[in-house]
Design a protein around this motif. Structure first.
Motif, PDB file in Angstrom:
ATOM      1  N   LYS A 124       0.830  -1.201   0.000  1.00 27.67           N
ATOM      2  CA  LYS A 124       0.000   0.000   0.000  1.00 27.67           C
ATOM      3  C   LYS A 124       0.864   1.251   0.000  1.00 27.67           C
ATOM      4  O   LYS A 124       0.549   2.237  -0.653  1.00 27.67           O
ATOM      5  CB  LYS A 124      -0.918  -0.018   1.220  1.00 27.67           C
ATOM      6  CG  LYS A 124      -1.903  -1.188   1.225  1.00 27.67           C
ATOM      7  CD  LYS A 124      -2.760  -1.160   2.485  1.00 27.67           C
ATOM      8  CE  LYS A 124      -3.736  -2.330   2.495  1.00 27.67           C
ATOM      9  NZ  LYS A 124      -4.565  -2.352   3.729  1.00 27.67           N
ATOM     10  N   THR A 125       1.944   1.204   0.737  1.00 27.00           N
ATOM     11  CA  THR A 125       2.848   2.355   0.794  1.00 27.00           C
ATOM     12  C   THR A 125       4.275   1.869   0.607  1.00 27.00           C
ATOM     13  O   THR A 125       4.712   0.934   1.272  1.00 27.00           O
ATOM     14  CB  THR A 125       2.734   3.076   2.152  1.00 27.00           C
ATOM     15  OG1 THR A 125       3.041   2.160   3.206  1.00 27.00           O
ATOM     16  CG2 THR A 125       1.333   3.635   2.349  1.00 27.00           C
ATOM     17  N   ARG A 142      14.921   3.357   1.583  1.00 24.52           N
ATOM     18  CA  ARG A 142      13.533   2.912   1.701  1.00 24.52           C
ATOM     19  C   ARG A 142      12.971   3.213   3.083  1.00 24.52           C
ATOM     20  O   ARG A 142      13.640   2.997   4.104  1.00 24.52           O
ATOM     21  CB  ARG A 142      13.433   1.414   1.416  1.00 24.52           C
ATOM     22  CG  ARG A 142      12.060   0.816   1.711  1.00 24.52           C
ATOM     23  CD  ARG A 142      11.899  -0.587   1.186  1.00 24.52           C
ATOM     24  NE  ARG A 142      11.670  -0.580  -0.258  1.00 24.52           N
ATOM     25  CZ  ARG A 142      12.538  -1.017  -1.154  1.00 24.52           C
ATOM     26  NH1 ARG A 142      13.695  -1.494  -0.760  1.00 24.52           N
ATOM     27  NH2 ARG A 142      12.270  -0.976  -2.439  1.00 24.52           N
ATOM     28  N   VAL A 143      11.748   3.704   3.101  1.00 28.44           N
ATOM     29  CA  VAL A 143      11.015   3.854   4.352  1.00 28.44           C
ATOM     30  C   VAL A 143      10.426   2.490   4.696  1.00 28.44           C
ATOM     31  O   VAL A 143       9.581   1.960   3.970  1.00 28.44           O
ATOM     32  CB  VAL A 143       9.904   4.911   4.225  1.00 28.44           C
ATOM     33  CG1 VAL A 143       9.100   4.980   5.521  1.00 28.44           C
ATOM     34  CG2 VAL A 143      10.500   6.272   3.888  1.00 28.44           C
ATOM     35  N   THR A 187       6.559  -3.817   5.169  1.00 35.85           N
ATOM     36  CA  THR A 187       7.839  -3.995   4.480  1.00 35.85           C
ATOM     37  C   THR A 187       8.847  -4.704   5.372  1.00 35.85           C
ATOM     38  O   THR A 187       9.647  -5.515   4.901  1.00 35.85           O
ATOM     39  CB  THR A 187       8.395  -2.633   4.039  1.00 35.85           C
ATOM     40  OG1 THR A 187       7.410  -1.937   3.273  1.00 35.85           O
ATOM     41  CG2 THR A 187       9.647  -2.806   3.201  1.00 35.85           C
ATOM     42  N   LEU A 188       8.816  -4.420   6.667  1.00 33.42           N
ATOM     43  CA  LEU A 188       9.742  -5.067   7.594  1.00 33.42           C
ATOM     44  C   LEU A 188       9.525  -6.574   7.615  1.00 33.42           C
ATOM     45  O   LEU A 188      10.494  -7.348   7.674  1.00 33.42           O
ATOM     46  CB  LEU A 188       9.577  -4.491   8.995  1.00 33.42           C
ATOM     47  CG  LEU A 188      10.511  -5.072  10.067  1.00 33.42           C
ATOM     48  CD1 LEU A 188      11.972  -4.812   9.708  1.00 33.42           C
ATOM     49  CD2 LEU A 188      10.178  -4.497  11.442  1.00 33.42           C
ATOM     50  N   ARG A 189       8.265  -7.006   7.568  1.00 39.95           N
ATOM     51  CA  ARG A 189       7.991  -8.442   7.520  1.00 39.95           C
ATOM     52  C   ARG A 189       8.625  -9.059   6.271  1.00 39.95           C
ATOM     53  O   ARG A 189       9.211 -10.147   6.319  1.00 39.95           O
ATOM     54  CB  ARG A 189       6.483  -8.688   7.526  1.00 39.95           C
ATOM     55  CG  ARG A 189       6.111 -10.174   7.456  1.00 39.95           C
ATOM     56  CD  ARG A 189       4.613 -10.333   7.298  1.00 39.95           C
ATOM     57  NE  ARG A 189       3.915  -9.824   8.454  1.00 39.95           N
ATOM     58  CZ  ARG A 189       3.660 -10.547   9.547  1.00 39.95           C
ATOM     59  NH1 ARG A 189       4.053 -11.808   9.599  1.00 39.95           N
ATOM     60  NH2 ARG A 189       3.016 -10.021  10.558  1.00 39.95           N
ATOM     61  N   MET A 190       8.528  -8.348   5.169  1.00 41.65           N
ATOM     62  CA  MET A 190       9.117  -8.833   3.924  1.00 41.65           C
ATOM     63  C   MET A 190      10.646  -8.876   4.021  1.00 41.65           C
ATOM     64  O   MET A 190      11.293  -9.819   3.543  1.00 41.65           O
ATOM     65  CB  MET A 190       8.679  -7.921   2.773  1.00 41.65           C
ATOM     66  CG  MET A 190       8.938  -8.466   1.391  1.00 41.65           C
ATOM     67  SD  MET A 190       8.292  -7.346   0.133  1.00 41.65           S
ATOM     68  CE  MET A 190       6.557  -7.308   0.584  1.00 41.65           C
ATOM     69  N   VAL A 191      11.222  -7.861   4.653  1.00 40.18           N
ATOM     70  CA  VAL A 191      12.678  -7.828   4.827  1.00 40.18           C
ATOM     71  C   VAL A 191      13.141  -9.007   5.675  1.00 40.18           C
ATOM     72  O   VAL A 191      14.159  -9.650   5.380  1.00 40.18           O
ATOM     73  CB  VAL A 191      13.112  -6.493   5.461  1.00 40.18           C
ATOM     74  CG1 VAL A 191      14.606  -6.522   5.791  1.00 40.18           C
ATOM     75  CG2 VAL A 191      12.804  -5.326   4.538  1.00 40.18           C
ATOM     76  N   LYS A 192      12.391  -9.324   6.722  1.00 42.22           N
ATOM     77  CA  LYS A 192      12.750 -10.464   7.567  1.00 42.22           C
ATOM     78  C   LYS A 192      12.752 -11.758   6.767  1.00 42.22           C
ATOM     79  O   LYS A 192      13.663 -12.589   6.899  1.00 42.22           O
ATOM     80  CB  LYS A 192      11.777 -10.573   8.738  1.00 42.22           C
ATOM     81  CG  LYS A 192      11.885  -9.455   9.767  1.00 42.22           C
ATOM     82  CD  LYS A 192      10.849  -9.639  10.865  1.00 42.22           C
ATOM     83  CE  LYS A 192      10.931  -8.531  11.904  1.00 42.22           C
ATOM     84  NZ  LYS A 192       9.906  -8.689  12.971  1.00 42.22           N
TER      85      LYS A 192
END
Length: 653
Positions: A229-230, A238-239, A244-249
């Motif tokens: 969404k954002t 990247r903000v 997004t943090l879940r994806m990074v993990k």
């Protein structure tokens, strides 16, 4: 039938080698019973030859085996056929009959026959001279195994030359710490497996390794396939929100396990360390325990990849009104924990996820992490692998630039509008982008140079930028020519050209050596006249070393009056001054450098100079040679900056 005999022979060998107590075979079933071997047919094994059956007998034996196998299991154990009649001459005491228990003599018979299969008949061996002897002329070329005669003396395998040339680099890099940065794109590269093998090989050659793995490529691919969404990018950063943090993990975990998997395979392939019941390492001569051994108190000598919370992170915060949320930068590197892992000969793996003391997880720039970790660990090198592969060259001559000084790198970044920020990110001034080709490869190279500069400013001695090609890492580390871009600290900081105001300081520095006859007398008026050929090494405005450089014809140059203050000797000042003057020679086109000495000959020999004669000097210098003083002459050829980079490895470790 010969195939059946060979198979039975292999089965007997299996019993001998593995210690299996018993097994039985037939055409269709295989069963076990202690101390018994049965078969639907019989077999004789002699010391010289094996007895074979006729086709009719073989078919009859197979038919009998089929019937017995289908009748009952118990009957299968007792199937034993009569052996055909033989002549008395064919009888042999070395007979193993299938259908009866085997004994030690049977095993010895089989082993003897197998050994004879691989034995070399001594009658087929001859000794052939290679045409090489100690009394003849020395041949620099190396004989190739398999060639004989005069041709062998002219064969010159490149391996010998390469290995000899790499020996000094192997010795110099041993027991030093290096940080590798692996971008996420490399995991999808066809040469990724070979790259892991090369990294493992550097581990085998004695490097202490930290792997810093990025996952930006994997994150970008997922975001492109399923846009959140954002998704905000500010200043190339990247903000990181919760989604997004879940994806990074997830992607950081994937990269971590992929690197661990491949590196573990490579370490086992190149490791070669065996397990030992004695956890301590003993000296091979006197048997005493070596307390400095990296394998102290370890039974498992194989290298492993160890990952964990080896650094903490903190949030980037709000910059220019933008809240970067879970985007962070390195806060502290746990150097003691990493050194403990290296003490057990293991490799440390870092991902781009850092945890704060409060337990929050932050997405960290992996290049910034590599530079920070290298500086905190006082690493000898930090190595950045690129994705696209570029090089630097001069615009006018198109000559490749293989090395940069820290000041050169800083000037290049300023010229191209690249700014490195203290919180682990970089930005490029759009107003200066016209200085740089608008391509991903150029921007990537500039950013790698920027992170290299950051590492050098934190205390790292050298940074390497290497393109992803087969064997590029090994070529960069263990050959003179290298394969990438070398960036090093300004080792010559404090060295400058002398001025008239330095005459008094130079005179005071060289006077003690003039009095003992080490140097030729140089009055003050001579120093003033030739002051432009002198260079000084200063510290706090005090001259601690000096040297003189004279240019001659035919690409010759002479280095003289190389003096270091007594209080600053054995600190690398003389090496720094010599290296600086050698680089000046190369820059001005002089590739043949000579020195004259009466006392310090060994010092120059240790630094690559070789003995020469007066006839080897340029004509104008040979004409004024002092035959009364009889100074010894030493000459050194310098072809490229890489020659000098290799010399610096020894005195700037």
């Amino acid at each position: 039938m010969e195939g059946g005999i060979q198979m039975t022979l292999l089965l007997l060998l299996l019993v001998t080698m593995t210690g299996v107590q018993s097994f039985s075979t037939s055409s269709h079933i295989a069963m076990r019973r202690p101390q018994t071997i049965t078969h639907s047919s019989f077999l004789r094994i002699k010391a010289t030859a094996a007895t074979t059956l006729s086709e009719e007998e073989e078919e009859s034996a197979d038919s009998t085996a089929d019937k017995n196998a289908t009748s009952s299991v118990d009957q299968a154990w007792s199937v034993t056929q009569k052996e055909p009649a033989q002549d008395a001459d064919s009888a042999s005491p070395s007979v193993v009959e299938i259908g009866r228990p085997i004994d030690v003599s049977d095993v010895a018979t089989v082993s003897s026959q197998v050994n004879s299969m691989f034995a070399i008949d001594p009658a087929e061996i001859e000794i052939v001279p290679l045409g090489i002897n100690l009394t003849g002329p020395y041949e620099a070329s190396i004989p190739v195994n398999g060639n004989v005669g005069a041709e062998a003396a002219t064969a010159s395998p490149s391996f010998v030359k390469m290995f000899r040339g790499s020996a000094s680099y192997i010795a110099n890099h041993r027991n030093t710490l290096v940080v590798y940065h692996l971008p996420g794109e490399l995991l999808e590269w066809d040469g990724y497996r070979d790259l892991m093998d090369d990294i493992a090989l550097t581990w085998l050659l004695g490097l202490k390794i930290v792997l810093c793995c990025g996952c930006r490529h994997q994150i970008n691919s997922r975001l492109a396939a399923n846009p959140p969404k954002t998704d905000q990018m500010q200043m190339g950063l990247r903000v990181t929100d919760e989604e997004t943090l879940r994806m990074v993990k997830e992607e950081a975990g994937y990269v971590r396990f992929e690197v661990e998997r491949q590196m573990a395979r490579s370490l086992r392939r190149h490791g070669g360390f065996s397990r030992s019941s004695n956890p301590t390492t003993t000296h091979p001569n006197n048997g005493q325990t070596n307390p400095n051994s990296p394998f102290q108190d370890r039974q498992d000598m194989d290298g492993n990849v160890v990952s964990g919370n080896f650094f903490s992170a903190q949030p980037l915060g709000i910059l220019d009104g933008v809240d970067y949320k879970y985007t962070g930068f390195p806060r502290k590197i746990e150097t003691d924990k990493i050194r403990q892992v290296h003490a057990t000969h293991d490799i440390v793996l870092l991902t781009s996820l850092g945890v704060s003391p409060s337990g929050e997880v932050f997405n960290v720039n992996s290049e910034a992490l590599a530079a920070t970790a290298a500086g905190a660990l006082d690493a000898s090198k930090v190595i950045f692998f690129t994705v696209h592969g570029t090089t630097l060259r001069y615009k006018d001559t198109e000559n490749v630039i293989q090395s940069l000084r820290l000041s050169d790198a800083r000037n290049l970044l300023q010229h191209c509008g690249v700014e490195m920020h203290g919180k682990g990110f970089a930005s490029i001034d759009k107003n200066k982008r016209h200085h740089v080709e608008h391509s991903e490869s150029s921007v990537e190279t500039l950013l790698k140079i920027g992170w290299s500069m950051t590492a050098l400013q934190k205390g790292v001695k050298r940074a390497h930028i290497i393109a992803p090609s087969n064997g590029a890492l090994l070529q960069e580390l263990y050959t003179r020519d290298g394969s990438g871009i070398l960036i090093s600290r300004d080792l010559y900081d404090g060295i400058r050209q002398a001025t008239v105001g330095d005459v008094a300081g130079i005179y005071d520095l060289i006077t003690p050596l003039i009095k003992v006859g080490t140097l030729v007398d140089r009055p003050r008026e001579v120093l003033e006249r030739d002051i432009q050929s002198y260079y000084v090494y200063t510290r706090d405005n005090l001259i601690v070393a000096c040297g003189q450089l004279k240019r001659f014809e035919n690409s010759f140059a002479e280095i003289g009056c190389l003096v270091v203050s007594k209080e600053y000797r054995s600190q690398g000042r003389g090496d720094a001054m010599l290296g600086y003057l050698e680089r000046l020679c190369l820059q001005s086109g002089a590739t043949k450098i000579f020195v004259l000495s009466t006392q310090t000959m060994e010092w120059f020999i240790e630094r690559g100079f070789t003995a020469a004669k007066v006839e080897d000097l340029p004509p104008t210098r040979a004409a004024v040679y002092n035959h009364v003083r009889r100074s010894k002459i030493y000459l050194k050829n310098v072809d490229s900056d890489r020659d000098l980079d290799a010399s610096e490895l020894w005195w700037n470790r």
